[in-house]
Design a protein around this motif. Structure first.
Motif, PDB file in Angstrom:
ATOM      1  N   ASN A 187       0.901  -1.393  -0.178  1.00  0.00           N
ATOM      2  CA  ASN A 187       0.110   0.013   0.078  1.00  0.00           C
ATOM      3  C   ASN A 187       0.932   1.366   0.174  1.00  0.00           C
ATOM      4  OD1 ASN A 187      -2.426  -1.743   0.186  1.00  0.00           O
ATOM      5  ND2 ASN A 187      -2.511  -1.634   2.210  1.00  0.00           N
ATOM      6  N   ALA A 188       2.086   1.114   0.158  1.00  0.00           N
ATOM      7  CA  ALA A 188       3.078   2.074   0.625  1.00  0.00           C
ATOM      8  C   ALA A 188       3.234   2.781  -1.053  1.00  0.00           C
ATOM      9  CB  ALA A 188       4.157   2.003   1.117  1.00  0.00           C
ATOM     10  N   PHE A 189       2.978   2.180  -2.053  1.00  0.00           N
ATOM     11  CA  PHE A 189       3.174   2.542  -3.424  1.00  0.00           C
ATOM     12  C   PHE A 189       2.559   3.786  -3.759  1.00  0.00           C
ATOM     13  CE2 PHE A 189      -0.874   0.688  -4.509  1.00  0.00           C
ATOM     14  CZ  PHE A 189      -1.207   1.385  -5.767  1.00  0.00           C
ATOM     15  N   ALA A 190       1.562   4.394  -3.035  1.00  0.00           N
ATOM     16  CA  ALA A 190       0.801   5.350  -3.322  1.00  0.00           C
ATOM     17  C   ALA A 190       1.563   6.699  -2.901  1.00  0.00           C
ATOM     18  CB  ALA A 190      -0.397   5.521  -2.404  1.00  0.00           C
ATOM     19  N   ASN A 191       2.341   6.518  -2.084  1.00  0.00           N
ATOM     20  CA  ASN A 191       3.335   7.671  -1.826  1.00  0.00           C
ATOM     21  C   ASN A 191       4.304   8.003  -2.846  1.00  0.00           C
ATOM     22  OD1 ASN A 191       2.280   8.541   0.710  1.00  0.00           O
ATOM     23  ND2 ASN A 191       3.530   6.952   1.698  1.00  0.00           N
ATOM     24  N   THR A 192       4.864   6.816  -3.410  1.00  0.00           N
ATOM     25  CA  THR A 192       5.964   6.926  -4.266  1.00  0.00           C
ATOM     26  C   THR A 192       5.483   7.335  -5.790  1.00  0.00           C
ATOM     27  OG1 THR A 192       6.939   4.884  -3.159  1.00  0.00           O
ATOM     28  CG2 THR A 192       7.848   5.659  -5.320  1.00  0.00           C
ATOM     29  N   LEU A 193       4.000   6.609  -6.110  1.00  0.00           N
ATOM     30  CA  LEU A 193       3.434   7.228  -7.200  1.00  0.00           C
ATOM     31  C   LEU A 193       3.183   8.841  -7.349  1.00  0.00           C
ATOM     32  CD1 LEU A 193       2.252   5.828  -9.971  1.00  0.00           C
ATOM     33  CD2 LEU A 193       0.117   5.544  -8.712  1.00  0.00           C
ATOM     34  N   LEU A 194       2.629   9.313  -6.121  1.00  0.00           N
ATOM     35  CA  LEU A 194       2.328  10.569  -6.051  1.00  0.00           C
ATOM     36  C   LEU A 194       3.539  11.618  -6.368  1.00  0.00           C
ATOM     37  CD1 LEU A 194       0.144  12.898  -5.546  1.00  0.00           C
ATOM     38  CD2 LEU A 194       1.032  12.499  -3.109  1.00  0.00           C
ATOM     39  N   VAL A 195       4.482  11.102  -5.531  1.00  0.00           N
ATOM     40  CA  VAL A 195       5.779  12.042  -5.572  1.00  0.00           C
ATOM     41  C   VAL A 195       6.333  12.093  -7.120  1.00  0.00           C
ATOM     42  CG1 VAL A 195       8.269  12.566  -4.585  1.00  0.00           C
ATOM     43  CG2 VAL A 195       6.407  11.909  -3.237  1.00  0.00           C
ATOM     44  N   SER A 196       6.208  10.693  -7.592  1.00  0.00           N
ATOM     45  CA  SER A 196       6.845  10.291  -9.077  1.00  0.00           C
ATOM     46  C   SER A 196       6.078  11.341  -9.866  1.00  0.00           C
ATOM     47  CB  SER A 196       6.704   9.151  -9.397  1.00  0.00           C
ATOM     48  OG  SER A 196       7.470   8.263  -8.870  1.00  0.00           O
ATOM     49  N   PHE A 197       4.631  11.642  -9.963  1.00  0.00           N
ATOM     50  CA  PHE A 197       3.839  12.378 -10.592  1.00  0.00           C
ATOM     51  C   PHE A 197       4.273  13.643 -10.703  1.00  0.00           C
ATOM     52  CE2 PHE A 197       0.209   9.119 -10.628  1.00  0.00           C
ATOM     53  CZ  PHE A 197       0.647   8.388 -11.762  1.00  0.00           C
ATOM     54  N   ILE A 198       4.470  13.971  -9.431  1.00  0.00           N
ATOM     55  CA  ILE A 198       4.633  15.495  -9.008  1.00  0.00           C
ATOM     56  C   ILE A 198       6.101  16.001  -9.720  1.00  0.00           C
ATOM     57  CG2 ILE A 198       5.359  17.191  -7.413  1.00  0.00           C
ATOM     58  CD1 ILE A 198       3.539  15.753  -5.300  1.00  0.00           C
ATOM     59  N   LEU A 199       7.320  15.189  -9.592  1.00  0.00           N
ATOM     60  CA  LEU A 199       8.620  15.403 -10.329  1.00  0.00           C
ATOM     61  C   LEU A 199       8.281  15.386 -11.642  1.00  0.00           C
ATOM     62  CD1 LEU A 199      11.619  15.643  -9.912  1.00  0.00           C
ATOM     63  CD2 LEU A 199      11.862  13.211  -9.739  1.00  0.00           C
ATOM     64  N   ALA A 200       7.490  14.324 -12.319  1.00  0.00           N
ATOM     65  CA  ALA A 200       7.281  14.179 -13.854  1.00  0.00           C
ATOM     66  C   ALA A 200       6.804  15.684 -14.291  1.00  0.00           C
ATOM     67  CB  ALA A 200       6.478  13.189 -14.228  1.00  0.00           C
ATOM     68  N   PHE A 201       5.764  16.211 -13.438  1.00  0.00           N
ATOM     69  CA  PHE A 201       5.002  17.509 -13.871  1.00  0.00           C
ATOM     70  C   PHE A 201       5.901  18.731 -13.927  1.00  0.00           C
ATOM     71  CE2 PHE A 201       3.074  21.400 -12.381  1.00  0.00           C
ATOM     72  CZ  PHE A 201       2.462  21.792 -13.550  1.00  0.00           C
ATOM     73  N   VAL A 202       6.932  18.372 -12.859  1.00  0.00           N
ATOM     74  CA  VAL A 202       7.749  19.766 -12.907  1.00  0.00           C
ATOM     75  C   VAL A 202       8.618  19.880 -14.005  1.00  0.00           C
ATOM     76  CG1 VAL A 202       9.515  20.569 -11.212  1.00  0.00           C
ATOM     77  CG2 VAL A 202       7.547  19.987 -10.210  1.00  0.00           C
ATOM     78  N   LEU A 203       9.303  18.667 -14.130  1.00  0.00           N
ATOM     79  CA  LEU A 203      10.328  18.660 -15.210  1.00  0.00           C
ATOM     80  C   LEU A 203       9.842  18.694 -16.561  1.00  0.00           C
ATOM     81  CD1 LEU A 203      12.385  15.274 -14.127  1.00  0.00           C
ATOM     82  CD2 LEU A 203      12.835  17.764 -13.787  1.00  0.00           C
ATOM     83  N   LEU A 204       8.519  18.309 -16.883  1.00  0.00           N
ATOM     84  CA  LEU A 204       7.767  18.479 -18.301  1.00  0.00           C
ATOM     85  C   LEU A 204       7.422  19.899 -18.306  1.00  0.00           C
ATOM     86  CD1 LEU A 204       7.099  17.467 -20.966  1.00  0.00           C
ATOM     87  CD2 LEU A 204       4.867  16.694 -19.990  1.00  0.00           C
ATOM     88  N   PHE A 205       7.128  20.763 -17.274  1.00  0.00           N
ATOM     89  CA  PHE A 205       6.726  21.929 -17.085  1.00  0.00           C
ATOM     90  C   PHE A 205       7.949  22.825 -17.507  1.00  0.00           C
ATOM     91  CE2 PHE A 205       6.003  26.159 -15.083  1.00  0.00           C
ATOM     92  CZ  PHE A 205       4.988  26.355 -15.681  1.00  0.00           C
ATOM     93  N   ILE A 206       8.999  22.332 -17.091  1.00  0.00           N
ATOM     94  CA  ILE A 206      10.345  23.071 -17.061  1.00  0.00           C
ATOM     95  C   ILE A 206      10.612  23.212 -18.673  1.00  0.00           C
ATOM     96  CG2 ILE A 206      13.004  23.444 -16.849  1.00  0.00           C
ATOM     97  CD1 ILE A 206      12.193  22.427 -13.807  1.00  0.00           C
ATOM     98  N   TYR A 207      10.483  22.061 -19.303  1.00  0.00           N
ATOM     99  CA  TYR A 207      10.982  21.577 -20.705  1.00  0.00           C
ATOM    100  C   TYR A 207      10.052  22.421 -21.316  1.00  0.00           C
ATOM    101  CZ  TYR A 207      11.156  19.119 -25.184  1.00  0.00           C
ATOM    102  OH  TYR A 207      11.067  18.677 -26.347  1.00  0.00           O
ATOM    103  N   LEU A 208       8.832  22.543 -21.213  1.00  0.00           N
ATOM    104  CA  LEU A 208       7.781  23.235 -22.090  1.00  0.00           C
ATOM    105  C   LEU A 208       8.020  24.955 -21.818  1.00  0.00           C
ATOM    106  CD1 LEU A 208       4.459  21.257 -21.577  1.00  0.00           C
ATOM    107  CD2 LEU A 208       5.952  21.185 -23.516  1.00  0.00           C
ATOM    108  N   ILE A 209       8.416  25.258 -20.912  1.00  0.00           N
ATOM    109  CA  ILE A 209       8.615  26.945 -20.618  1.00  0.00           C
ATOM    110  C   ILE A 209       9.998  27.113 -21.699  1.00  0.00           C
ATOM    111  CG2 ILE A 209       9.435  28.295 -19.137  1.00  0.00           C
ATOM    112  CD1 ILE A 209       6.347  27.837 -18.935  1.00  0.00           C
ATOM    113  N   ILE A 210      10.885  26.146 -21.448  1.00  0.00           N
ATOM    114  CA  ILE A 210      12.418  26.505 -22.339  1.00  0.00           C
ATOM    115  C   ILE A 210      11.895  26.379 -23.579  1.00  0.00           C
ATOM    116  CG2 ILE A 210      14.471  25.281 -22.736  1.00  0.00           C
ATOM    117  CD1 ILE A 210      15.010  24.397 -19.845  1.00  0.00           C
TER     118      ILE A 210
END
Length: 297
Positions: A187-210
């Motif tokens: 059940n602890a996978f929920a924490n890992t999945l959430l943070v993975s999504f957040i990091l993926a969003f941040v990196l893709l957002f930076i890529y699109l802004i650049i």
């Protein structure tokens, strides 16, 4: 089996969305960005992660960083591959990435190799090759002359082509392995999945802004639907791995074969896409492969 079948169905819905999105001139990159926002919201409300930092650090730090970086990166690499070598070759590289998680099943996850599994794996790869086969279109003399003229330029891009297709192959293979690792967290996978999504969003957002992206309303709205589909696709996939924790090969192969087989059927009846005899043989081989992996092991 219900989780695996659900993951296959939702994955095909994702493919349908992407196909329709291209026809509607939806910017896929923007849609994927919003997809992560939707996935984050669904993860919080449906999985209710504890956001225990010490738990994440102890169990899933590597998974979080690896998935957070790979999820948006593989999308960018796949887009470059489609642009460089076309959809057909890129799709083959993506599907043959199955080799890596299958290898990991026996080297990392400790699955025992039986005769039935060996036959199933051989049938699975034979099925993938047959399903991704597309005959070369007939070319006229003019196109042949253009092709011959371009050979010199193409030869210069062999290294780039190998690198980009290798990136697709390795990226998708490693992501599958990481999701299996995440499934082992319970059940602890929920924490890992959430943070993975957040990091993926941040990196893709930076890529699109650049890249100075021009935002489109319909692309951002489309990302909401994509996010819901993508979230449930990943959720069911992880649940399938948890249900068959001792048979990762079944989930890895079943998911890949199931998506292509169902996708081919959907393409035939909804989008009127033609299926060659070799593709049809691939569907039969795929059914035989899953039967070997599921019923004979």
């Amino acid at each position: 089996m219900i989780f695996l079948l659900s993951a296959i169905c939702v994955s095909v819905l994702v493919s349908i969305f992407l196909k329709v999105a291209r026809r509607q001139d939806i910017d896929i990159a923007q849609a994927i960005l919003v997809n992560y926002i939707t996935a984050i919201i669904l993860c919080i409300f449906l999985l209710k992660p504890s956001l225990n930092v010490s738990e994440i650090m102890a169990n899933g730090t590597f998974i979080v960083i690896a998935l957070g970086v790979l999820l948006p990166s593989v999308f960018i690499i796949m887009a470059k591959a489609v642009q460089l070598v076309g959809i057909a070759k890129s799709d083959v590289a993506q599907r043959l990435a199955l080799f890596l998680p299958i290898l990991a099943s026996f080297t990392i996850f400790g699955e025992s190799l039986t005769l039935a599994k060996g036959v199933g794996i051989i049938l699975a790869f034979s099925s993938l090759i047959a399903l991704t086969y597309k005959p070369n279109p007939k070319t006229n003399l003019k196109n042949s002359l253009k092709t011959n003229h371009a050979k010199t330029d193409n030869s210069l891009n062999i290294k780039n082509t190998a690198l980009i297709l290798g990136g697709v192959w390795a990226g998708y293979g490693v992501i599958d392995i990481l999701f299996k690792q995440m499934a082992k967290l319970g059940n602890a996978f929920a924490n890992t999945l959430l943070v993975s999504f957040i990091l993926a969003f941040v990196l893709l957002f930076i890529y699109l802004i650049i890249n100075k992206t021009k935002w489109q309303g319909k692309s951002l709205i489309g990302g909401i639907l994509l996010g819901a589909l993508n979230f449930f696709n990943i959720l069911f996939y992880i649940k399938a791995h948890q249900a068959y924790k001792d048979d990762p090969t079944l989930v890895f192969a079943g998911m890949n074969i199931g998506v292509i087989c169902l996708g081919a059927v959907v393409g035939l009846f909804i989008f009127k896409e033609k299926i060659s005899k070799i593709n049809g043989m691939g569907i039969v081989l795929g059914v035989c492969a899953v039967w070997c992996l599921f019923y004979l092991t």
